[in-house]
Design an enzyme around this catalytic site. Structure first.
Site, PDB file in Angstrom:
ATOM      1  N   GLU A 309       0.825  -1.217   0.000  1.00 58.06           N
ATOM      2  CA  GLU A 309       0.000   0.000   0.000  1.00 58.06           C
ATOM      3  C   GLU A 309       0.853   1.258   0.000  1.00 58.06           C
ATOM      4  O   GLU A 309       0.556   2.229   0.702  1.00 58.06           O
ATOM      5  CB  GLU A 309      -0.968  -0.011   1.193  1.00 58.06           C
ATOM      6  CG  GLU A 309      -1.940  -1.180   1.138  1.00 58.06           C
ATOM      7  CD  GLU A 309      -2.944  -1.247   2.272  1.00 58.06           C
ATOM      8  OE1 GLU A 309      -2.672  -0.653   3.329  1.00 58.06           O
ATOM      9  OE2 GLU A 309      -3.990  -1.893   2.101  1.00 58.06           O
ATOM     10  N   ASP A 388      -8.569  -8.877   4.314  1.00 57.01           N
ATOM     11  CA  ASP A 388      -8.276  -7.783   5.239  1.00 57.01           C
ATOM     12  C   ASP A 388      -9.275  -7.697   6.378  1.00 57.01           C
ATOM     13  O   ASP A 388     -10.111  -6.796   6.380  1.00 57.01           O
ATOM     14  CB  ASP A 388      -8.228  -6.456   4.474  1.00 57.01           C
ATOM     15  CG  ASP A 388      -7.577  -5.339   5.290  1.00 57.01           C
ATOM     16  OD1 ASP A 388      -6.950  -5.647   6.319  1.00 57.01           O
ATOM     17  OD2 ASP A 388      -7.700  -4.175   4.890  1.00 57.01           O
ATOM     18  N   GLU A 416     -12.167  -2.202  12.681  1.00 54.79           N
ATOM     19  CA  GLU A 416     -12.225  -1.498  11.402  1.00 54.79           C
ATOM     20  C   GLU A 416     -13.408  -1.948  10.547  1.00 54.79           C
ATOM     21  O   GLU A 416     -14.151  -1.128  10.033  1.00 54.79           O
ATOM     22  CB  GLU A 416     -10.906  -1.716  10.642  1.00 54.79           C
ATOM     23  CG  GLU A 416     -10.903  -1.059   9.267  1.00 54.79           C
ATOM     24  CD  GLU A 416      -9.577  -1.225   8.549  1.00 54.79           C
ATOM     25  OE1 GLU A 416      -8.645  -1.837   9.110  1.00 54.79           O
ATOM     26  OE2 GLU A 416      -9.462  -0.722   7.407  1.00 54.79           O
TER      27      GLU A 416
END
Lengths: 713, 713
Positions: A309, A388, A416
């Site tokens: 990323e 993820d 998250e």
């Protein structure tokens, strides 16, 4: 006082009543017989970190003395609060904590390896060869409460299943313009940093370390794995500030790790390259490590997110991840340091039109071929699933693919993708399922028949009990911030608690862990409160799964902040997280026969279980297969009717959660009651939004009406 | 020099060659005969804003003298550069600029109302009664070039169709954490502000004013209509800084307006309320206006976004928009000031499940009932379409619904929804279409038969030539920032140019306006460059429409930043911008018969034209009707085949644009060539992305294959 303006979590003073009302003693080899240890340092201890003098002796001595002083202060504090007394160890204490180090002491500081608990006629002796283990034993007695003393005579040894148990903070020093002070943080600002600086007052960090010690966590990485320019300087210019944080964590036996940028030799050192095979680069890192350990003698090591990323890494230099990790490992090895190297490497600029690239494959494709090449002090840290931290993913095949590597399991305590601490979601059951998962099914390993021995679990792999015998432990992203309740949602404290407890002992039963948390957090909780918290939390993970993305498909969240539904939000992005829904069906074909071949990354039996529509578990169906909406699940329902039913059921469950809380809110302090109520109100609103968007999406796409005729838009 | 490190746009020195090589004179009533005016002030003029002494005389005097000094400096500059001379006005000049004010001067400063151009035997005289008009006349001669002198003898009067022509800057003083320095700005930072302060060097602001004077714009609002706390203070504490900006704009006859927060009496004044009917609030605003006009005697007025997207407004006090606007109007009236009150009021927390609420209806529902209640110095500023600056919308029905109100048309030069200055999109044709649109069809007004006179246009309504005779002019959101090319994309300069020219004369032909821009920006441009720029820009608006949201449906952009496609991006949001696509069809039913009734907000004939599927224009079909994908358009194609065909055609057109630029890039300066090439490369990438996402979306939803078998994913 440490517990002044924020919530005491699972260590309110009342939780220490049983031990605090008794006669307690602490013994270490340095003591004069019968004289209570460290009572003179009590006030200093309660006010902040211990200032130990700097000596030439091993770094473990510093930690040892700090932790012993802490223990002494804990005994004082408990007895002062509850009427007991600290007595000499020969003075018939009810509880004796005895440090009994191995003789001679090992050259390398040993990992805290557990403690012995001996109970005879109502008197308890906890013995350990490491002060931190003794501290863990102390909190074990606190946790047991009356049972510690009232039980039958016993002689038990308690050791963590995994030697490495760590929390990673994705905290930024500077406030990031998009991610804020804490990336993926849902509990306010950072407890370490405040808008560009390490906080002047770090007392809360010490209180945090105390909470961690009570659940057996002894390593913390203090900054975001996405290392920006300001944060990179923690490695160099800001070392005195890092040392202050380490000093605040040390009294409770918690060691400090840093996330570092792989480009540091260029960005901080002014070198022309960060090539890991360049001698000047290797020297730079060795020198940097030397300086770090001089500043923090019990420093733990580095955490690295490389080639991921946008973070720099070895690829830019034509090197691979073993080259990169081993170079850092060489630098930290003289100090007994570790390198946690994350396996979260994938192409985040993928083209959605290209169905041959599969993000789920990426970590295995990158790392499995490197097995055997990593140094012994490198830990390859693997997210639990291949994508993820979704509410439902298969377990990552990387965990079973590197027997000659220390592999760590990475979990995410911060929610998250599981409601961001606005939704009550107890993740203990999810982690338990992962930890108990058996990569080779009923076989003990790749070469064994199913009756060849005890089946190996993910927990075994992380703790070095699997094939190859390596073990990198368990790490997780923390959910803590400067919020009054530490975690935003008061009930999210249970996740931090459960992570520590399951990392220590993956065999624990999540509802039982929740009971521990309830007993400590709400001492003397009436039965109806206990029942309500169980009713709200026990099934909350599955409830969240019901009203969000269905059948393992994942990623139907709003891009960027990841809160709330957006079914097509990631469908045409470069992130590799697609569902391929059309008017006929949905799902990702990851089979070897017709898809991306991801199923082939699993050993038997899973490579066949997932490959076949007949055997693939319903909850992962759309992760592995593209099917028509009319496909009939093992449950007997069609995919589309399953979507409708689960989403309506999920909202109904949340409504019951709200009702249950209303029934018992009067049994907890007002501030807790209000905060939980507010969050449940938002959870209900959000669950309705999820239900309506997802059911509407599938209705508009499929044209198949709900069999029960409920309202869909 | 003013033109040092940034691009001269349409006023490079070379553009002044024709006039600069001649004998020029300037005459004002104050002159001694034959003595050139203002030449002694030349150097000062070129270095920055004029420092005029403060006097008690009318504010218009200050502007007048500044503008006359500017004119004098312009003449000097042109003749110096190109070999001509400034001569006495009796000295047989080729061009005489003569100020001939009305006598006696009116008590109120008159709006600059145009100029007379007299050409006799190759000598030109420009006469005006206002220095700013004379300046406009000067730039008219510059624009004409040789034609100004070579044409046949003539005596022409040039006046702007609308007296009010304004640019609104959505510039923030502080950098907004999400929106940045300039909200919806795509040309770098603000020319006024730099991270929390008014810039020390405002020379670029004066250069900007010069560019505006050359296209006839004479009012600028200098701050974002979303007024945050920092920006609110421009009204009070920061007035000296506002005065500096006004001083930088004044030399070119540009007056300064401020966006103000309706809550200012509370947030700045410490009052307990902002209720517009509260006497203390009215006094506060009157006092505030007095102070503003003392600091900036030629100040223009206030711009207000009230009760819109979270901005405060009169609703909180139980008052309506007329109450709010009239209260401010009362405060500014003693100074001849204006209140621009935006009609962009709608519910931005709408529930997507509720199909009865229609954002398109909102402005008319709120404002039409208030017609006749607004004070004479209130301008109700109406976005050109009922939603939000989409590439294709019907014209807002509000424009024709308020004959007793001064209504302004609001356009958006900054390309928020039209490619953000990464795409070459010449908006002149779009604006021309809007300005020429006839709200009553071939009739002159609501009560007229089609043969009752000249059909009334939107331009007529904005300029006071429509029924009722009011006129609020034309305003637009600027596309200018501190980018080297002013507008990011060099070709986007043409939009700023065209806005000014069309605001002055809506009857101008957009390709002819583009010719003016090419002639000025690329003096002596070879025919192939001119042809290429026309080939790239003339149809670029329609090209953008082809590859983005189809058939008037709008809003298929990424939420938040609004760049690039996300077909469902706004489908389940609170913003009221939905398309309702399902597997069978798409579109919003806004008919009276079966939909939201929005068609009823139009006068005849449009209320019938839009109501009927038979007569609704194809390009607005999905704005007004929900139809199956198989619905056959007037073009003879089905909706879905139209989507496929237009999107492939759009990309092919962009590819031709890229090729055309490559052919001629060598004919412009390197920096322009490179920047345009870079932007076209991005436009091609983005157009492909739009094509592929939109065609894939419709293919997945409809299951209807492309008749031509092109690649859809």
């Amino acid at each position: 006082m440490l517990d002044n303006d924020f919530h005491p979590a699972w260590l309110p003073d009342a939780a220490l009543q049983t031990v605090g009302s008794r006669r307690l003693a602490l013994r270490s080899p340095d003591d004069e017989a019968g004289v209570p240890v460290g009572s003179s340092s009590r006030d200093r201890q309660l006010e902040g970190p211990i200032a130990t003098e700097h000596t030439d002796r091993s770094s473990s001595r510093r930690t040892d003395r700090a932790v012993l002083a802490t223990l002494s202060a804990e005994l004082d504090r408990a007895t002062r609060a509850h009427g007991g007394a600290v007595v000499g160890h020969d003075d018939e204490p009810d509880l004796l904590l005895a440090l009994d180090p191995a003789d001679p002491a090992p050259a390398e500081p040993a990992e805290p390896a557990g403690y012995r608990l001996l109970r005879a006629a109502g008197r308890v002796t906890v013995t350990a060869d490491h002060p931190t283990s003794l501290l863990h034993g102390w909190f074990h007695v606190v946790r047991l409460g009356a049972v510690a003393f009232d039980g039958p005579d016993t002689d038990e040894h308690h050791a963590p299943v995994s030697a490495l148990r760590m929390l990673d903070h994705w905290d930024n020093v500077d406030v990031h313009p998009v991610m804020g002070q804490v990336e993926r943080g849902y509990a306010g600002g950072s407890i370490f940093y405040d808008a560009g600086h390490v906080r002047a007052d770090l007392s809360r960090v010490t209180t945090y370390a105390r909470l961690l010690a009570a659940v057996g966590i002894d390593r913390v990485a203090i900054n975001n794995v996405n290392v920006a320019a300001r944060e990179a300087r923690l490695l160099t210019d800001d070392l005195p500030e890092v040392a202050r944080i380490a000093a605040a964590l040390r009294p409770y036996g918690v060691r400090t790790h840093l996330s570092v940028s792989f480009a540091s030799p260029v960005t901080l050192g002014g070198l022309p390259t960060s090539d890991p095979l360049d001698p000047a680069v290797r020297t730079w890192w060795r020198d940097a490590a030397d300086v770090v350990w001089r500043a923090v003698p019990d420093f733990g090591g580095f955490v690295v997110k490389a080639d991921s990323e946008g973070q720099p890494g070895p690829f830019a230099h034509g090197r691979d991840h073993a080259d990169g990790a081993n170079m850092l490992a060489e630098a930290v090895a003289p100090h007994g340091g570790l390198v946690h190297w994350r396996a979260f490497v994938y192409n985040h600029t993928q083209d959605w039109r290209d169905r041959t690239t599969d993000r789920a494959r990426a970590a295995h494709d990158h790392f499995a071929p490197l097995d055997g090449r990593f140094a012994g002090n490198v830990v390859v840290q693997v997210k639990h699933g291949p994508v993820d931290f979704q509410v439902r993913e298969p377990v990552s095949p990387v965990l079973a693919a590197m027997p000659r590597t220390r592999v760590a399991l990475e979990l995410q305590v911060t929610q998250e993708y599981t409601g961001q601490q606005r939704h009550a979601v107890y993740l203990g059951p999810a982690w338990s399922e992962i930890l108990r998962w058996q990569p080779w099914g009923d076989a003990a390993g790749p070469d064994d028949a199913p009756d060849g021995g005890a089946p190996v679990t993910v927990a075994d792999l992380a703790s070095g009990r699997g094939p190859g015998g390596q073990g990198g432990g368990i790490a997780a992203v923390s959910n803590v911030g400067d919020d009054r309740f530490w975690t935003g949602h008061p009930l999210a404290q249970a996740n931090l608690y459960a992570f520590g407890r399951l990392a220590w002992d993956p065999a624990l039963d999540p509802p039982a862990v929740l009971d521990e948390w309830i007993d400590l957090t709400f001492p003397g909780a009436p039965a109806e409160l206990r029942a309500a918290v169980h009713a709200i939390l026990d099934e909350s993970w599955h409830t969240y799964e019901l009203y969000t993305a269905p059948l393992g498909i994942g990623f139907m969240v709003r891009p960027g902040h990841h809160y709330g539904p957006d079914v097509d939000g990631y469908e045409y992005t470069p992130w590799g997280t697609y569902h391929f829904a059309d008017r006929d069906g949905i799902g990702v074909d990851r089979t070897r026969a017709t898809g991306t071949g991801y199923t082939g990354q699993y050993p038997a039996p899973w490579r066949e279980v997932y490959e076949s529509l007949d055997s693939c578990p319903d909850e992962l169906l759309l992760f592995f297969h593209h099917v028509p909406y009319t496909h009939v699940l093992h449950s007997g329902k069609t995919v589309v009717q399953h979507v409708y039913d689960t989403h309506f059921e999920g909202v109904e469950r949340v409504e019951r959660m709200v009702e249950r809380w209303e029934d018992v809110a009067g049994l907890v302090p007002d501030d807790v009651a209000r905060r939980v109520s507010d969050r449940l109100t938002e959870q209900r609103r959000s669950a309705v939004e999820w239900r309506d968007q997802v059911t509407t999406y599938f209705w508009r796409k499929s044209g198949i009406p709900d069999e029960q005729g409920r309202t869909i838009y």
